[in-house]
Write a protein that holds these residues in place. Sequence first.
Motif, mmCIF file in Angstrom:
data_model
loop_
_atom_site.group_PDB
_atom_site.id
_atom_site.type_symbol
_atom_site.label_atom_id
_atom_site.label_comp_id
_atom_site.label_asym_id
_atom_site.label_seq_id
_atom_site.Cartn_x
_atom_site.Cartn_y
_atom_site.Cartn_z
ATOM 1 N N HIS A 118 27.453 40.268 12.710
ATOM 2 C CA HIS A 118 27.580 40.825 14.063
ATOM 3 C C HIS A 118 29.028 40.683 14.519
ATOM 4 O O HIS A 118 29.806 39.940 13.918
ATOM 5 N N ASP A 120 31.195 39.755 18.194
ATOM 6 C CA ASP A 120 30.908 39.118 19.481
ATOM 7 C C ASP A 120 31.257 40.024 20.660
ATOM 8 O O ASP A 120 30.883 39.725 21.798
ATOM 9 N N HIS A 179 31.063 38.761 11.538
ATOM 10 C CA HIS A 179 30.858 37.441 10.921
ATOM 11 C C HIS A 179 29.370 37.138 10.884
ATOM 12 O O HIS A 179 28.588 37.781 11.580
#
Length: 209
Positions: A118, A120, A179
């Motif tokens: 994903h 952030d 990440h």
Amino acid sequence: MSDQVFEQIAEELYQQGYSVLSHALPDTLCRALAQEVRDLPAERFSRAGVGRQEAYVKAETIRRDEICWIDNTTEAGHAWLEWADKLQQAINRRLFLGLFSFESHYAHYQAGDFYKVHRDAFRGQQNRVLTLVAYLNPDWQAEDGGELLIYPDEGHEPLLSVLPEFGTLVVFLSEEFPHEVLPAQTDRYSIAGWYRINSGNSRRVDPAR
Ligand code: OGA
Ligand code: MN
């Protein structure tokens, strides 16, 4: 001591957009946080969601950790927020990022828990600018797994793989790096935090979260 760490984080952010430093969080602070997260009663944790506010969905296929937001009301929480604020000031001085506020939570991954690839934050949504992760696991072994993998972009090989070892700090530009957290063999404790810029127009200040 912390000043040198702040300086190195700022320099690496400038050079490459991320920074990973082991033994970087002051030891006393790291111990206090590691103790607090293990002492928190289970009901203070909630299943983590994906997205913010109305977009908030329970998404067990994406992430399985449980989280507890950190505030100023405990000694460890207070010390952590103070330290994070000093880092914010150092980065703003050095890189002019205009970081404005900080929010963070403890995360507890039980054996087998994960957080799939994903980002952030998403381009154009000026909310989370910089991600800060701190690890609270004394005696973590490579066989315990639970690595954080950081990718240069979707569909590429990881840039780096970070074990969640006590005192290790990871900082990266929130929009830039996909990440993921690989499953661990045992309980894994971390803090994830985000610096935000004030994206409100005129004198409106963005609400937290
Ligand atoms: C997150 C996250 C990484 C970690 O909470 O968004 O990516 O290693 N955490 O805990
Ligand atoms: Mn993340």
